[in-house]
Design a protein around this motif. Structure first.
Motif, short mmCIF file in Angstrom:
data_model
loop_
_atom_site.label_atom_id
_atom_site.label_comp_id
_atom_site.label_asym_id
_atom_site.label_seq_id
_atom_site.Cartn_x
_atom_site.Cartn_y
_atom_site.Cartn_z
N TYR A 104 35.90 -1.97 24.88
CA TYR A 104 35.50 -3.19 24.01
C TYR A 104 36.49 -4.48 24.08
O TYR A 104 36.13 -5.50 24.43
CB TYR A 104 35.42 -2.85 22.65
CG TYR A 104 34.77 -3.99 21.88
CD1 TYR A 104 33.72 -4.30 21.66
CD2 TYR A 104 36.07 -4.65 20.70
CE1 TYR A 104 33.20 -5.37 20.91
CE2 TYR A 104 35.43 -5.55 20.05
CZ TYR A 104 34.33 -6.15 19.98
OH TYR A 104 33.86 -7.00 19.29
N LEU A 107 36.49 -6.32 27.72
CA LEU A 107 35.44 -7.44 27.32
C LEU A 107 35.73 -8.55 26.54
O LEU A 107 35.52 -9.64 26.97
CB LEU A 107 34.16 -6.68 27.05
CG LEU A 107 33.38 -5.50 28.09
CD1 LEU A 107 32.27 -5.24 27.42
CD2 LEU A 107 33.17 -6.28 29.27
N SER A 121 31.02 -13.74 21.11
CA SER A 121 31.74 -12.95 22.07
C SER A 121 31.18 -11.33 21.74
O SER A 121 30.75 -10.60 22.35
CB SER A 121 33.06 -12.99 22.00
OG SER A 121 33.55 -14.18 22.39
N THR A 125 28.87 -8.90 23.88
CA THR A 125 29.60 -7.71 24.47
C THR A 125 28.80 -6.70 23.97
O THR A 125 28.45 -5.46 24.76
CB THR A 125 30.93 -7.59 23.73
OG1 THR A 125 31.83 -8.65 24.16
CG2 THR A 125 31.76 -6.25 24.27
N GLN A 157 32.67 -7.78 32.60
CA GLN A 157 33.53 -8.54 32.49
C GLN A 157 33.32 -9.81 33.06
O GLN A 157 33.41 -11.03 32.26
CB GLN A 157 34.80 -8.12 32.92
CG GLN A 157 36.21 -8.54 32.38
CD GLN A 157 37.37 -7.83 32.70
OE1 GLN A 157 37.71 -7.68 34.13
NE2 GLN A 157 38.46 -7.44 31.85
N LEU A 160 30.35 -11.59 30.98
CA LEU A 160 30.87 -12.11 29.85
C LEU A 160 31.71 -13.28 29.82
O LEU A 160 31.71 -14.43 29.11
CB LEU A 160 31.71 -11.12 28.98
CG LEU A 160 32.02 -11.36 27.52
CD1 LEU A 160 30.76 -11.72 26.69
CD2 LEU A 160 32.71 -10.29 26.99
#
Length: 220
Positions: A104, A107, A121, A125, A157, A160
């Protein structure tokens, strides 16, 4: 200067790039526009590694120029290169995660680099983790994950980070189930990111709406 203006309008351009290494010569001359999703099909594995290194800025091509979002990447300052990296993300086998942080945290770190709101976010995520079955491992430290799970995390990653241009070494995708990464790539394309996959021709990757360029050949 006139050549530079001529070749600086596309999102990604290889302008008469020639490079020889270990008896292998790579030759590229192509332009990729926004939303022109592309597979660069290389004649040899070493060509894949060289192109990825060019895009990372770790190896300079012996001849030619590379433009990313209108910037001659090897002629600009380090500070400007970093700004370009805010729009263009390269994911290769050498790309690194934060090994002693959780899934977590890795990310969320990408989102913070992009200066996204914490709420958006968090929502995105969790959504990505659910799609890839990593949700139950979100509090695990990265070095405890399998290689396959780390490769999935690298791809998440990048997604995001939500770049304008996403370039992927196919060897990262190889560790992920084909159906799974194709869904993630398709969704990213729909969000407006231009996706470029650097592949080895024998792998024969097929994706709808992706153009294919073969090294030393004209586009198909």
């Amino acid at each position: 200067d006139s050549d530079e203006k001529e070749y600086s309008m596309s999102l990604l351009q290889f302008v008469r790039v020639n490079h020889q290494c270990d008896n292998t010569k790579i030759s590229l001359h192509l332009s990729i526009e926004e939303q022109e999703h592309t597979i660069i099909s290389c004649c040899a594995e070493i060509s894949v590694s060289l192109i990825c290194s060019f895009l990372e800025g770790t190896i300079f091509p012996q001849e030619g120029q590379i433009f990313i979002d209108g910037n001659n990447f090897f002629s600009i300052s380090h500070a400007l290169q970093q700004k370009v990296r805010q729009k263009a993300l390269i994911i290769t086998q050498k790309s690194s995660l934060l090994p002693f942080h959780t899934v977590y945290e890795n990310l969320i770190f990408s989102a913070k680099l992009k200066r996204k709101s914490s709420f958006n976010s968090f929502e995105k995520t969790i959504s990505l983790l659910e799609e890839t079955d990593l949700l139950k491992k979100k509090n695990m430290v990265v070095h405890q994950l399998s290689l396959k799970e780390q490769q999935i995390l690298l791809l998440l990653q990048g997604i995001l980070f939500d770049p304008k241009l996403l370039c992927l070494d196919y060897r990262v995708l190889e560790q992920i189930e084909t159906a799974k990464w194709k869904v993630l790539i398709r969704e990213q394309c729909h969000r407006g990111t231009t996706v470029v996959i650097i592949s080895f021709c024998e792998k024969d990757i097929h994706l709808p709406d992706f153009r294919v360029y073969k090294e030393n050949m004209l586009p198909l």
